[in-house]
Design a protein around this motif. Structure first.
Motif: not given
Length: 108
Positions: A25-30, A73-77
């Protein structure tokens, strides 16, 4: 946020995500992203029930711009599921109930 996840970077992505023996489960975040932090809390509650069936891997989008560009990736999460080194599903669910249903259908 608990530490029950792996972190991937531009340099480690292939080894951690693409070569994983279990689904990822891959989560792009900041760290400044409130929706990302809220999603992280939901995942902290749900994922212990699926230990050994799926692994959470987080990518800090601020620190890994090459990965963000490569994965569009255009938006997070941004949450997606990888199996055998391939992204198989972009996950739109964000609420605990919907994510729990998603996990039960795939890993229950």
């Amino acid at each position: 946020m608990r530490s029950n996840y792996l972190s991937a970077t531009d340099e480690t992505f292939e080894d951690i995500v693409l070569k994983s023996d279990v689904p990822v489960l891959l989560d792009f975040w900041a760290p400044w992203c409130s929706p990302c932090l809220a999603l992280g809390r939901v995942l902290d509650v749900l994922l212990p029930d699926y230990e050994g069936k799926v692994v959470l891997v987080k990518v800090n989008s601020d620190q890994n711009p090459k990965l963000c560009e490569k994965h569009k990736v255009r938006g997070i999460p941004r949450l997606s599921l990888y199996r055998n080194g391939t992204e198989v599903e972009l996950i739109e669910e964000r609420t605990q109930g919907r994510l729990e249903r998603f996990f039960d259908e795939r890993f229950g």
